[in-house]
Motif scaffolding. Structure first.
Motif, PDB file in Angstrom:
ATOM      1  N   LEU A 136      27.197 -79.889 -51.742  1.00 16.50           N
ATOM      2  CA  LEU A 136      27.508 -79.528 -50.356  1.00 16.50           C
ATOM      3  C   LEU A 136      28.800 -78.744 -50.221  1.00 16.50           C
ATOM      4  O   LEU A 136      29.668 -78.787 -51.096  1.00 16.50           O
ATOM      5  N   VAL A 137      28.878 -78.033 -49.107  1.00 15.06           N
ATOM      6  CA  VAL A 137      30.138 -77.459 -48.641  1.00 15.06           C
ATOM      7  C   VAL A 137      30.479 -78.199 -47.365  1.00 15.06           C
ATOM      8  O   VAL A 137      29.677 -78.239 -46.418  1.00 15.06           O
ATOM      9  N   LEU A 138      31.651 -78.813 -47.353  1.00 14.92           N
ATOM     10  CA  LEU A 138      32.080 -79.614 -46.213  1.00 14.92           C
ATOM     11  C   LEU A 138      33.104 -78.849 -45.384  1.00 14.92           C
ATOM     12  O   LEU A 138      34.076 -78.309 -45.922  1.00 14.92           O
ATOM     13  N   LEU A 139      32.874 -78.796 -44.078  1.00 10.27           N
ATOM     14  CA  LEU A 139      33.806 -78.180 -43.139  1.00 10.27           C
ATOM     15  C   LEU A 139      34.453 -79.265 -42.292  1.00 10.27           C
ATOM     16  O   LEU A 139      33.755 -80.088 -41.693  1.00 10.27           O
ATOM     17  N   ASP A 140      35.758 -79.266 -42.257  1.00  9.82           N
ATOM     18  CA  ASP A 140      36.506 -80.179 -41.383  1.00  9.82           C
ATOM     19  C   ASP A 140      37.380 -79.314 -40.490  1.00  9.82           C
ATOM     20  O   ASP A 140      38.493 -78.940 -40.846  1.00  9.82           O
ATOM     21  N   ILE A 141      36.848 -78.973 -39.319  1.00 11.00           N
ATOM     22  CA  ILE A 141      37.590 -78.131 -38.372  1.00 11.00           C
ATOM     23  C   ILE A 141      38.444 -79.033 -37.504  1.00 11.00           C
ATOM     24  O   ILE A 141      37.934 -79.773 -36.661  1.00 11.00           O
ATOM     25  N   GLY A 142      39.737 -79.002 -37.735  1.00  9.12           N
ATOM     26  CA  GLY A 142      40.662 -79.812 -36.956  1.00  9.12           C
ATOM     27  C   GLY A 142      41.345 -78.978 -35.882  1.00  9.12           C
ATOM     28  O   GLY A 142      40.913 -77.885 -35.542  1.00  9.12           O
ATOM     29  N   GLY A 143      42.434 -79.505 -35.365  1.00  8.35           N
ATOM     30  CA  GLY A 143      43.169 -78.787 -34.344  1.00  8.35           C
ATOM     31  C   GLY A 143      44.013 -77.663 -34.909  1.00  8.35           C
ATOM     32  O   GLY A 143      44.099 -76.578 -34.333  1.00  8.35           O
ATOM     33  N   GLY A 144      44.639 -77.936 -36.069  1.00  4.39           N
ATOM     34  CA  GLY A 144      45.543 -76.950 -36.640  1.00  4.39           C
ATOM     35  C   GLY A 144      45.068 -76.329 -37.930  1.00  4.39           C
ATOM     36  O   GLY A 144      45.534 -75.259 -38.318  1.00  4.39           O
ATOM     37  N   SER A 145      44.136 -76.995 -38.619  1.00  5.72           N
ATOM     38  CA  SER A 145      43.672 -76.478 -39.902  1.00  5.72           C
ATOM     39  C   SER A 145      42.190 -76.766 -40.086  1.00  5.72           C
ATOM     40  O   SER A 145      41.610 -77.611 -39.396  1.00  5.72           O
ATOM     41  N   THR A 146      41.598 -76.038 -41.018  1.00 10.45           N
ATOM     42  CA  THR A 146      40.205 -76.264 -41.392  1.00 10.45           C
ATOM     43  C   THR A 146      40.142 -76.433 -42.902  1.00 10.45           C
ATOM     44  O   THR A 146      40.586 -75.550 -43.645  1.00 10.45           O
ATOM     45  N   GLU A 147      39.610 -77.567 -43.323  1.00  2.60           N
ATOM     46  CA  GLU A 147      39.450 -77.815 -44.748  1.00  2.60           C
ATOM     47  C   GLU A 147      38.020 -77.446 -45.160  1.00  2.60           C
ATOM     48  O   GLU A 147      37.061 -77.794 -44.454  1.00  2.60           O
ATOM     49  N   VAL A 148      37.915 -76.751 -46.289  1.00  2.00           N
ATOM     50  CA  VAL A 148      36.615 -76.386 -46.849  1.00  2.00           C
ATOM     51  C   VAL A 148      36.554 -76.935 -48.273  1.00  2.00           C
ATOM     52  O   VAL A 148      37.423 -76.612 -49.091  1.00  2.00           O
ATOM     53  N   ILE A 149      35.560 -77.773 -48.545  1.00  2.00           N
ATOM     54  CA  ILE A 149      35.444 -78.406 -49.854  1.00  2.00           C
ATOM     55  C   ILE A 149      34.026 -78.213 -50.376  1.00  2.00           C
ATOM     56  O   ILE A 149      33.049 -78.451 -49.650  1.00  2.00           O
ATOM     57  N   TYR A 150      33.922 -77.796 -51.609  1.00  2.00           N
ATOM     58  CA  TYR A 150      32.625 -77.577 -52.259  1.00  2.00           C
ATOM     59  C   TYR A 150      32.503 -78.511 -53.454  1.00  2.00           C
ATOM     60  O   TYR A 150      33.442 -78.631 -54.253  1.00  2.00           O
ATOM     61  N   GLY A 151      31.363 -79.184 -53.555  1.00  2.00           N
ATOM     62  CA  GLY A 151      31.154 -80.085 -54.678  1.00  2.00           C
ATOM     63  C   GLY A 151      30.059 -81.083 -54.387  1.00  2.00           C
ATOM     64  O   GLY A 151      29.150 -80.830 -53.589  1.00  2.00           O
ATOM     65  N   ASN A 152      30.167 -82.250 -55.018  1.00  2.00           N
ATOM     66  CA  ASN A 152      29.204 -83.332 -54.797  1.00  2.00           C
ATOM     67  C   ASN A 152      29.935 -84.658 -54.966  1.00  2.00           C
ATOM     68  O   ASN A 152      31.155 -84.676 -55.144  1.00  2.00           O
ATOM     69  N   SER A 153      29.206 -85.743 -54.887  1.00  2.00           N
ATOM     70  CA  SER A 153      29.850 -87.070 -54.938  1.00  2.00           C
ATOM     71  C   SER A 153      30.546 -87.339 -56.261  1.00  2.00           C
ATOM     72  O   SER A 153      31.392 -88.219 -56.351  1.00  2.00           O
TER      73      SER A 153
END
Length: 305
Positions: A136-153
């Motif tokens: 998966l590619v995970l998107l965490d859109i916050g107020g000040g930043s956006t984290e993008v993480i690619y991988g698996n468990s």
């Protein structure tokens, strides 16, 4: 099970973001969440104007302190002995973060750790992959930043925190609630920031999103008068769902948007900017569907910290 029986296993996690302050209390054994007892969220907008001034405003600090005092009281009431508090984008971007952290400890007894974007993304990914085992590619859109993480468990293959977020984009381009005239500039800004993600277009993955900007898309689409995390978790949204929501938000002014069913009134000022970011990233990655997860940094910290 009464308070005395569970108190020695109860753990509290506080996630102090740019826009929200969240509390999660759960029973944990051997780094595994056995029972969730309480989840609360309050919009405190700690990061108000941080993008401009590089300082946390006194009024924002006061709002946050009031919220943290309430959270501490709830922890005391349940007999929680261990409180782990992590602060993210707004706090790490502010010049007066150490004064803020000291003041929180003095007034509430809560010790806050300001974590890096990479640490934030790692915790979030851990939470999301508790029950999603795909690549998966995970998107965490916050107020000040956006984290993008690619991988698996089993493995994180790429992780990056970008200085784009729902509060930041609004203060930078849409401060007067005009979400049209500066859209092209805002889009270019987002695309310039995330340009290095182009390598992901060649990969096969499920696109997953966590946090308020993403979960709100579900609650608005489903017209939830009362937020139901069971419905939201693992909900599949399409690109057309996102576009429909944007058009709905834009059809009202700020005061009117506060009455949209499923939209928290205090999120009405930042929801369009945050949804723009989500829409632009989906376009950039060539994805038409999005899986929403309720498991995020709170669960990640709960099992890892």
């Amino acid at each position: 099970m009464d308070k005395m029986e569970i108190s020695n296993k109860l753990k509290a996690v506080i996630d102090l973001g740019t826009n929200t302050c969240r509390l999660f209390i759960a029973e944990v054994e051997n780094n595994e969440i056995k029972t969730s007892h309480l989840k609360e969220m309050e919009i405190v907008t700690l990061g108000e104007d941080v993008n401009k001034t590089k300082r946390l405003k006194e009024s924002a600090i006061e709002r946050t302190l009031e919220c943290l005092k309430k959270y501490k009281a709830k922890c005391d009431e349940l007999g929680v002995k261990e409180i782990i508090a992590k602060a993210t984008s707004a706090t790490r971007d502010s010049e007066n973060r150490y004064e803020f952290i000291e003041r929180v400890f003095k007034e509430t007894g809560i010790k806050i750790e300001c974590i890096s974007g990479k640490e934030e993304g790692t915790y979030t990914f851990k939470g999301a992959t508790l029950d999603i085992k795909d690549e998966l590619v995970l998107l965490d859109i916050g107020g000040g930043s956006t984290e993008v993480i690619y991988g698996n468990s089993e493995e994180i293959k790429y992780i990056k925190s970008f200085d784009i977020g729902a509060v930041r984009i609004r203060e930078k381009y849409f401060e007067n609630d005009d979400f049209t005239s500066n859209y092209d500039k805002a889009k270019k800004w987002v695309l310039d920031e995330i340009s290095e993600l182009s390598f992901l277009r060649e990969k096969k993955f499920t696109l997953v999103a966590v946090a308020g900007t993403a979960t709100t898309q579900v609650s608005v689409k489903e017209k939830m008068k009362i937020y139901d995390s069971k419905i939201v978790h693992k909900y599949k949204l399409t690109k057309s769902d996102i576009v429909s929501n944007i058009e709905l938000y834009k059809s009202f002014n700020l005061e009117e948007r506060k009455n949209i069913v499923g939209l928290h009134p205090k999120r009405a000022d930042v929801i369009i900017g945050g949804t723009y970011i989500l829409d632009i990233i989906m376009d950039f990655l060539g994805k038409d569907t999005l899986l929403i997860s309720e498991n995020d940094i709170l669960e990640g910290i709960m099992v890892e910290a």
